[in-house]
Design an enzyme around this catalytic site. Sequence first.
Site, PDB file in Angstrom:
ATOM      1  N   SER A 224       0.837  -1.204   0.000  1.00  0.00           N
ATOM      2  CA  SER A 224       0.000   0.000   0.000  1.00  0.00           C
ATOM      3  C   SER A 224       0.868   1.249   0.000  1.00  0.00           C
ATOM      4  O   SER A 224       1.937   1.253   0.621  1.00  0.00           O
ATOM      5  CB  SER A 224      -0.893   0.015   1.240  1.00  0.00           C
ATOM      6  OG  SER A 224      -1.526   1.272   1.403  1.00  0.00           O
ATOM      7  N   TYR A 237      -1.923   0.658  10.223  1.00  0.00           N
ATOM      8  CA  TYR A 237      -1.862  -0.016   8.923  1.00  0.00           C
ATOM      9  C   TYR A 237      -0.609   0.402   8.156  1.00  0.00           C
ATOM     10  O   TYR A 237       0.126  -0.435   7.617  1.00  0.00           O
ATOM     11  CB  TYR A 237      -3.119   0.336   8.123  1.00  0.00           C
ATOM     12  CG  TYR A 237      -3.176  -0.237   6.730  1.00  0.00           C
ATOM     13  CD1 TYR A 237      -3.375  -1.595   6.525  1.00  0.00           C
ATOM     14  CD2 TYR A 237      -3.040   0.591   5.616  1.00  0.00           C
ATOM     15  CE1 TYR A 237      -3.445  -2.124   5.245  1.00  0.00           C
ATOM     16  CE2 TYR A 237      -3.110   0.072   4.336  1.00  0.00           C
ATOM     17  CZ  TYR A 237      -3.312  -1.284   4.155  1.00  0.00           C
ATOM     18  OH  TYR A 237      -3.371  -1.796   2.882  1.00  0.00           O
TER      19      TYR A 237
END
Length: 414
Positions: A224, A237
Amino acid sequence: MMDDYNLPVWIYLAVVTVFVGGAMKKILASHLSAAPPLVAWLGATVLVERLWALCLPALLLLTLLALACCLYSARTGPPPATLSTHGKAILITGCDSGFGNAAAKHLDALGFEVFATVLDLSGDGARELQRTCSTRLTLLQVDITQPQQVHQALLDTRAKLGLRGLWGLVNNAGVCVNFGDAELSLMSNFRGCMEVNFFGTLSITKSFLPLLRQSKGRVVTISSPAGDQPFPCLAAYGASKAALNLFMNTLRHELEPWGVRVSTILPSSYKTGRCSNQSYWEQQHKQLLQSLPPALLEDYGEDYMAETKELFHSYARQANPDLSPVTDAIVQALLSPQPQARYFAGPGVGLMYFIHSYCPFSISNRFLQKLFMKKKLMPRALRKQSGLDLNLSLHNNNNNNNNNNEEEKEEKHK
């Protein structure tokens, strides 16, 4: 005059050329739609302006512009030949839904022998794969955070492959279990993200590396942009993906002598997993409110946290339901004779990385905040402080006005 500064000018020219050329190469390889020619010509314009200021020959300017055109033509030319899928086996993690489920179906349709790991063999995702895919596909029940299950998956895969190696490992399994400021995020959220996104992926990658080295295969990891850039409210995250990105970059160098190629895919926003499950996020929000210390909840305010939740819901609703850019990037990383180290999958990701890499921090930071979380509320304590400061300012102004009026009256009496 130019002769006196000949050497410094050419050194400067070399530095500028390398910088702009690298920027153009990076943006042209970033899978943008209309942006590549625009940014490429912007870079060429900046270069020409600098060279013009140095009064260098027009012939050199034309040569550099021609080189820029050649780079762009090479980027937009016919795609290179890809490798055959015949006899190639791939293991994909996290195939219950999202990218993993879509990739398993797509790679099976291309002729790969697919080993798809799922958390639940009787779940909807597993049943869909059994119903729609060929008999080449094998389902494996694996929680990548459980070493025993990872080891059993390795034994099952080896037994079916026989003497063959594994061509590709697609690390897709991952979670995002937090939303909100880092101070408001539970330690369990940080540990949960790290356990799945980093340690789980590390475990399965290390376990299957002997099979990958045997076939001189590929490691493809879905990561990501949050692992490289500070997205607001995604600290847990993002931290886990940052660790994952660094590990994969290190692994790429270490496995090069073995002939194993390592690629990382960086997707934009897509509708996957729980991101569009509003009831799940409502439950997470309620649990967070109940677990926070009262003083911390008072400082931030329930309305501030509710706004964050609504912004996440809005962002998830606008996410792209078409997962094909990611599955296409997976195929390229598996079948390209010279796979890239990084693939930007989806609109805007390449531009985001270009701004992050080449623009001042203040610009990239503002771009990221405008792109992701457009918060309007400040934490409650800051609002109170701001209101107090405003009241004090008004009070001081009134006092000053009263003092001025008194002084004017005294002047008149005199």
